[in-house]
Design a protein around this motif. Sequence first.
Motif, PDB file in Angstrom:
ATOM      1  N   PRO A  64      15.278  41.281  65.976  1.00 25.16           N
ATOM      2  CA  PRO A  64      16.653  40.798  65.919  1.00 25.16           C
ATOM      3  C   PRO A  64      17.105  40.276  67.277  1.00 25.16           C
ATOM      4  O   PRO A  64      16.489  40.563  68.303  1.00 25.16           O
ATOM      5  N   VAL A  65      18.196  39.529  67.276  1.00 26.73           N
ATOM      6  CA  VAL A  65      18.747  38.976  68.511  1.00 26.73           C
ATOM      7  C   VAL A  65      20.132  39.575  68.734  1.00 26.73           C
ATOM      8  O   VAL A  65      20.967  39.574  67.825  1.00 26.73           O
ATOM      9  N   TRP A  66      20.353  40.119  69.917  1.00 30.70           N
ATOM     10  CA  TRP A  66      21.671  40.629  70.295  1.00 30.70           C
ATOM     11  C   TRP A  66      21.910  40.310  71.749  1.00 30.70           C
ATOM     12  O   TRP A  66      21.017  40.549  72.567  1.00 30.70           O
ATOM     13  N   PRO A  67      23.075  39.834  72.124  1.00 36.08           N
ATOM     14  CA  PRO A  67      24.142  39.441  71.201  1.00 36.08           C
ATOM     15  C   PRO A  67      23.754  38.196  70.428  1.00 36.08           C
ATOM     16  O   PRO A  67      22.855  37.463  70.838  1.00 36.08           O
ATOM     17  N   GLY A  68      24.435  37.974  69.316  1.00 39.79           N
ATOM     18  CA  GLY A  68      24.135  36.839  68.440  1.00 39.79           C
ATOM     19  C   GLY A  68      24.275  35.517  69.170  1.00 39.79           C
ATOM     20  O   GLY A  68      25.011  35.390  70.134  1.00 39.79           O
TER      21      GLY A  68
END
Length: 129
Positions: A64-68
């Motif tokens: 996943p990627v954070w922050p978007g």
Amino acid sequence: MSSSARLSTVVLDAHDAHELAAFYQRLLGYVVRAEEPHWVLIGPPPGTGGTSLAFQTEPAYVPPVWPGREPGEQQMMLHLDIQVDDLEAETARAVALGARSAEYQPQDDVRVLHDPSGHPFCLWGETPS
């Protein structure tokens, strides 16, 4: 209207289910409840409360990627919030176990980290009143 439904487990995909389960097992003091070649279930020790975590190997896993970032690109989608008594000490321990600190830290009383598979999770502690 009441329901008999209750959340029992959160399942996370990973490149290696056993590796990620071992990280969270050490971080949370959980025990292995069940395992298969590409799936592991861990949970609190018997007699204690809490939600179990399961991990499944996904060969096409994309972290996943954070922050978007941009709409339509890979996003975080979910993260775990883990309450701790000593935020700085537990952050250091999580990093020693294989987590990495996120570059962006939005709050003083929360530490955003990424587990070895790249899932973001937050350590947080209650601030004194």
